[in-house]
Design a protein around this motif. Structure first.
Motif, short mmCIF file in Angstrom:
data_model
loop_
_atom_site.label_atom_id
_atom_site.label_comp_id
_atom_site.label_asym_id
_atom_site.label_seq_id
_atom_site.Cartn_x
_atom_site.Cartn_y
_atom_site.Cartn_z
N GLY B 149 0.84 -1.20 0.00
CA GLY B 149 0.00 0.00 0.00
C GLY B 149 0.87 1.24 0.00
O GLY B 149 0.65 2.18 -0.76
N SER B 150 1.89 1.21 0.85
CA SER B 150 2.80 2.36 0.92
C SER B 150 3.91 2.26 -0.11
O SER B 150 4.38 3.29 -0.61
N GLU B 151 4.33 1.03 -0.44
CA GLU B 151 5.41 0.89 -1.43
C GLU B 151 4.98 1.49 -2.78
O GLU B 151 5.76 2.16 -3.45
N ASN B 152 3.69 1.26 -3.13
CA ASN B 152 3.17 1.78 -4.40
C ASN B 152 3.17 3.30 -4.47
O ASN B 152 3.13 3.86 -5.55
N MET B 153 3.14 3.96 -3.32
CA MET B 153 3.08 5.43 -3.31
C MET B 153 4.47 6.05 -3.15
O MET B 153 4.59 7.26 -3.02
N SER B 154 5.51 5.24 -3.15
CA SER B 154 6.88 5.73 -3.03
C SER B 154 7.35 6.25 -4.39
O SER B 154 6.85 5.84 -5.43
N ARG B 155 8.30 7.18 -4.36
CA ARG B 155 8.72 7.84 -5.60
C ARG B 155 10.23 8.02 -5.65
O ARG B 155 10.89 8.15 -4.62
N ILE B 156 10.76 8.10 -6.89
CA ILE B 156 12.16 8.45 -7.07
C ILE B 156 12.23 9.64 -8.03
O ILE B 156 11.45 9.73 -8.98
N PHE B 157 13.11 10.58 -7.72
CA PHE B 157 13.26 11.81 -8.52
C PHE B 157 14.73 11.98 -8.86
O PHE B 157 15.58 11.87 -7.97
N MET B 158 15.04 12.27 -10.11
CA MET B 158 16.40 12.62 -10.47
C MET B 158 16.43 14.15 -10.59
O MET B 158 16.24 14.71 -11.67
N VAL B 188 5.96 6.44 8.24
CA VAL B 188 7.37 6.74 8.42
C VAL B 188 7.90 7.03 7.02
O VAL B 188 7.62 6.27 6.08
N VAL B 189 8.57 8.17 6.88
CA VAL B 189 9.04 8.61 5.56
C VAL B 189 10.54 8.35 5.48
O VAL B 189 11.33 8.99 6.19
N GLY B 190 10.92 7.39 4.65
CA GLY B 190 12.34 7.05 4.46
C GLY B 190 12.84 7.78 3.23
O GLY B 190 12.24 7.68 2.16
N VAL B 191 13.93 8.52 3.38
CA VAL B 191 14.44 9.33 2.28
C VAL B 191 15.90 8.99 2.02
O VAL B 191 16.69 8.86 2.96
N GLY B 192 16.24 8.86 0.76
CA GLY B 192 17.64 8.70 0.35
C GLY B 192 18.00 9.85 -0.58
O GLY B 192 17.27 10.11 -1.53
N ILE B 193 19.07 10.55 -0.26
CA ILE B 193 19.52 11.66 -1.12
C ILE B 193 20.96 11.37 -1.54
O ILE B 193 21.81 11.13 -0.67
N GLY B 194 21.22 11.41 -2.84
CA GLY B 194 22.58 11.24 -3.34
C GLY B 194 22.81 9.88 -3.96
O GLY B 194 21.87 9.13 -4.23
N GLY B 195 24.08 9.57 -4.19
CA GLY B 195 24.46 8.32 -4.83
C GLY B 195 24.04 8.30 -6.29
O GLY B 195 24.11 9.33 -6.97
N ILE B 260 28.65 15.34 -9.81
CA ILE B 260 28.54 16.79 -9.98
C ILE B 260 27.29 17.19 -10.77
O ILE B 260 26.80 18.29 -10.63
N ALA B 261 26.75 16.28 -11.57
CA ALA B 261 25.61 16.62 -12.42
C ALA B 261 24.27 16.27 -11.80
O ALA B 261 23.23 16.54 -12.40
N GLY B 262 24.27 15.63 -10.61
CA GLY B 262 23.00 15.07 -10.17
C GLY B 262 22.61 15.32 -8.73
O GLY B 262 23.44 15.70 -7.88
N LEU B 263 21.32 15.12 -8.46
CA LEU B 263 20.78 15.17 -7.10
C LEU B 263 19.66 14.13 -7.01
O LEU B 263 18.47 14.44 -7.01
N PRO B 264 20.06 12.83 -6.96
CA PRO B 264 19.02 11.79 -6.87
C PRO B 264 18.30 11.85 -5.52
O PRO B 264 18.93 12.11 -4.49
N LEU B 265 16.99 11.60 -5.57
CA LEU B 265 16.18 11.63 -4.35
C LEU B 265 15.17 10.49 -4.42
O LEU B 265 14.43 10.36 -5.39
#
Lengths: 178, 281
Positions: B149-158, B188-195, B260-265
């Protein structure tokens, strides 16, 4: 407002329900989720008939966990309704009167609810152990091969739900009415 | 000194952790829900939070899974580099643990073997396994069954570097707003920034296994977590999406170096049944 309603829903029940009402349902619900909806749609496409008479009935979007010995059912909370949106207007046009799930519905579903005078209830997602206590009997009706996704007839007592979208299209989650 | 560990020990541990995680919510999550209930001012929201608490009690006392969606089993193994596994294939042992846990524990089998053909595998395998090699001679296992239910509403942004911190905040708040009632708040909001693309997603997933509400060690990230939690709760989505203060219990942000070119989220949402159970071999 708090109400106690016996299933199947009558036209009077439906006309009296408003978005925001807290309702306890007693009677029979049919379970169906993704795979069962897909199969029902394929059956209708092929000119067949549904494995149960849907007119007047209420579908609960739910696939339970297995029952332990001595239990009627395992955990049994709602799944996200919007995944069934693609199939729902057709079922409403065939006379389905109620749905129990969680989360938003599409404008096509809401329009079909208004057209056919039907109600959408939410049960609390993630409260599957609590909700299982209100389920007194289960019987597999069709698609047993789908396991948890089979169509089941549940007998429920005082099953707690909230009217999210009423037959006038008023949506507690905030979509504009029909 | 090399330490020998039988993969059967790993299978036993995974089996037990699958059952434990699905019946007993961890203390940090229970405390976070109790705090949310104390602070809730909306009557319907309070009633729903009360139901969630009662649900946890019934689950624990009667051995009924907390939620019928007992998830896809996400398994993290932190393997000490001085460990040698014997008695078979490690990945197969993890799957054997999941198979036994989901069968013996009366958990729902929610996995289809092919995403397009969609035949249920019948035993909830395979797991999603993430291994990392760390110093030492121990194995740390975390099992985090993830509901969809929550996995389906998760998002990735470049995002672009020019989007900066503001762009990150907007995307996170937008993800939660769009998820609304569907992801079973309080979240609970899990966030990954970078990489890179996949690293950001993994950072976000790992962030969900952090002790609920424990802040980041980095001061600027800690400030971001606090600000975002306030903004998300100001959305008033509330428990079950029916209004109220408790839209999220915590925002956990993990970061990593990037290009240097990116900000993955990546924003990995988890419902109020944020399950994680672990042990060390």
């Amino acid at each position: 407002m708090e109400k106690h309603i016996r299933l199947p829903l009558t036209q009077e029940d439906i006309a009296g329900l408003r978005a925001g009402d807290y309702v306890y349902l007693t009677g029979e619900l049919y379970t169906a989720r993704d795979a069962a909806h897909k199969r029902m749609a394929e059956t209708l496409d092929a000119g067949g008939t549904l494995p149960f008479e849907i007119a007047g009935q209420t579908i609960y979007y739910m696939g339970p966990s297995p029952a332990r010995q001595g239990h009627v059912i395992g955990s049994a909370g709602p799944t996200t309704s919007s995944r069934m949106d693609k199939y729902t207007p057709r079922l409403l046009d065939l006379g389905m009167k109620g749905m129990v799930g969680k989360g938003r519905r599409s404008s096509e579903v809401i329009a079909a609810m208004c057209r056919n005078q039907a109600v959408y209830f939410a049960a609390v997602g993630g409260a599957g152990a609590l909700l299982s206590k209100c389920i007194k009997k289960t019987e597999t009706v069709a698609y047993e091969d789908l396991g948890t996704e089979a169509i089941r007839r549940l007998t429920v007592e005082e099953f707690p739900v909230i009217v999210v979208i009423d037959a006038a299209g008023t949506d507690l989650y905030g979509n504009p009415p029909c | 000194m090399i330490r020998e560990i039988s993969v059967e020990t790993v299978a036993d541990a995974v089996c037990e952790l699958c059952i434990q995680a699905n019946h007993f919510l961890s203390t940090d999550m229970r405390n976070a829900l109790a705090r949310a209930a104390e602070q809730e001012s909306n009557p319907l929201a309070s009633r729903i939070l009360g139901q969630l608490e009662e649900n946890l009690q019934i689950a624990a006392e009667e051995s009924i899974p907390i939620c019928q969606d007992t998830g896809m089993a996400v398994v993290f193994l932190k393997i000490g580099q001085d460990v040698h596994f014997f008695d078979g294939d490690l990945t197969e042992a993890v799957n054997e643990g999941v198979r036994r846990g989901y069968t013996e524990g009366f958990l729902r089998k929610s996995v289809v073997g092919d995403p397009l053909l969609r035949q249920n595998t019948g035993d909830n395998t395979p797991a999603v396994l993430h291994c990392s090699i760390v110093p030492g001679n121990q194995v740390e296992i975390t099992v985090a069954p993830k509901g969809f239910g929550s996995e389906n509403m998760s998002r990735i942004f470049m995002l672009k570097p020019a989007d900066g911190t503001e762009g990150v905040k907007e995307a996170i708040v937008q993800t939660v707003a769009e998820a609304g009632p569907n992801a079973c708040p309080p979240l609970v909001v899990g966030v990954g920034i970078g990489g890179t693309f996949e690293k950001a997603a993994l950072l976000a997933k790992e962030a969900l296994t952090r002790e609920t509400g424990a802040p980041s060690a980095l001061p600027h990230i800690r400030a971001l977590e606090t600000e975002l939690l306030e903004r998300i709760n100001a959305l008033q989505i509330g428990p079950a999406g029916l209004g109220g203060n408790a839209t999220a219990l915590a925002v956990h942000i993990n970061t990593y170096a990037t290009h240097i070119a990116g900000l993955p989220l990546a924003v990995n949402l988890c419902c109020h049944v944020n399950r994680h159970a672990g042990c060390v071999l």
